[in-house]
Design a protein around this motif. Sequence first.
Motif, PDB file in Angstrom:
ATOM      1  N   ILE A 142      65.359  49.376  95.365  1.00  0.00           N
ATOM      2  CA  ILE A 142      64.327  48.927  95.562  1.00  0.00           C
ATOM      3  C   ILE A 142      64.395  48.204  93.740  1.00  0.00           C
ATOM      4  O   ILE A 142      63.542  47.059  93.767  1.00  0.00           O
ATOM      5  CB  ILE A 142      62.803  49.740  95.430  1.00  0.00           C
ATOM      6  N   ALA A 143      64.086  48.852  92.702  1.00  0.00           N
ATOM      7  CA  ALA A 143      63.954  48.391  91.735  1.00  0.00           C
ATOM      8  C   ALA A 143      65.065  47.168  91.407  1.00  0.00           C
ATOM      9  O   ALA A 143      64.210  46.088  90.733  1.00  0.00           O
ATOM     10  CB  ALA A 143      64.231  49.660  90.721  1.00  0.00           C
TER      11      ALA A 143
ATOM     12  N   SER B 200      66.081  45.134  93.226  1.00  0.00           N
ATOM     13  CA  SER B 200      65.403  44.118  94.037  1.00  0.00           C
ATOM     14  C   SER B 200      64.534  43.636  93.709  1.00  0.00           C
ATOM     15  O   SER B 200      64.280  42.179  93.677  1.00  0.00           O
ATOM     16  CB  SER B 200      65.414  44.183  95.090  1.00  0.00           C
ATOM     17  N   TYR B 201      63.658  43.974  93.277  1.00  0.00           N
ATOM     18  CA  TYR B 201      62.049  43.688  92.299  1.00  0.00           C
ATOM     19  C   TYR B 201      62.804  42.691  91.485  1.00  0.00           C
ATOM     20  O   TYR B 201      62.012  41.616  90.811  1.00  0.00           O
ATOM     21  CB  TYR B 201      61.848  44.581  91.692  1.00  0.00           C
TER      22      TYR B 201
ATOM     23  N   TRP C 225      64.225  39.825  91.536  1.00  0.00           N
ATOM     24  CA  TRP C 225      63.455  38.756  92.450  1.00  0.00           C
ATOM     25  C   TRP C 225      62.380  38.042  91.338  1.00  0.00           C
ATOM     26  O   TRP C 225      62.409  36.591  90.666  1.00  0.00           O
ATOM     27  CB  TRP C 225      61.863  39.795  92.848  1.00  0.00           C
ATOM     28  N   LEU C 226      62.321  38.752  89.848  1.00  0.00           N
ATOM     29  CA  LEU C 226      61.799  38.472  88.672  1.00  0.00           C
ATOM     30  C   LEU C 226      62.465  37.224  87.893  1.00  0.00           C
ATOM     31  O   LEU C 226      61.784  36.498  87.956  1.00  0.00           O
ATOM     32  CB  LEU C 226      61.221  40.168  88.026  1.00  0.00           C
TER      33      LEU C 226
ATOM     34  N   GLU D  35      53.067  34.419  97.398  1.00  0.00           N
ATOM     35  CA  GLU D  35      52.803  35.889  98.165  1.00  0.00           C
ATOM     36  C   GLU D  35      52.658  35.353  99.601  1.00  0.00           C
ATOM     37  O   GLU D  35      52.847  36.261  99.954  1.00  0.00           O
ATOM     38  CB  GLU D  35      51.348  36.661  96.945  1.00  0.00           C
TER      39      GLU D  35
END
Length: 97
Positions: free
Chosen positions: A13-14, A16-17, A20-21, A37
């Motif tokens: 998850i980290a 992927s985030y 994305w950033l 969003e």
Amino acid sequence: MSWGSPAFVIAIIAMSYAAWLITSWIRAKHGYPIENEWGGMTEKSDGPDAKRQIELLSKENDGLKGQVSRLEERLSVLERIATDPAERTAREIEKLR
């Protein structure tokens, strides 16, 4: 770390985030639309100053194109003078006097 552990899931998850950033930052930096969003795309708003600047640059570009064409004509004359035989150039200069 085992495949089913909570640490592994949190790491995925980290990552992927973070991806994305980074993607959003690169897109924003280069002026591409950014995903909002709700999954839609948000365009970069340039405002009236950008339109005015584009107009001014277009006018300047037209002026520079004209200047380049005049310089090309002058350069072709200078090339002709430099490559022609000296006698012919002297005759043409005398005709002009």
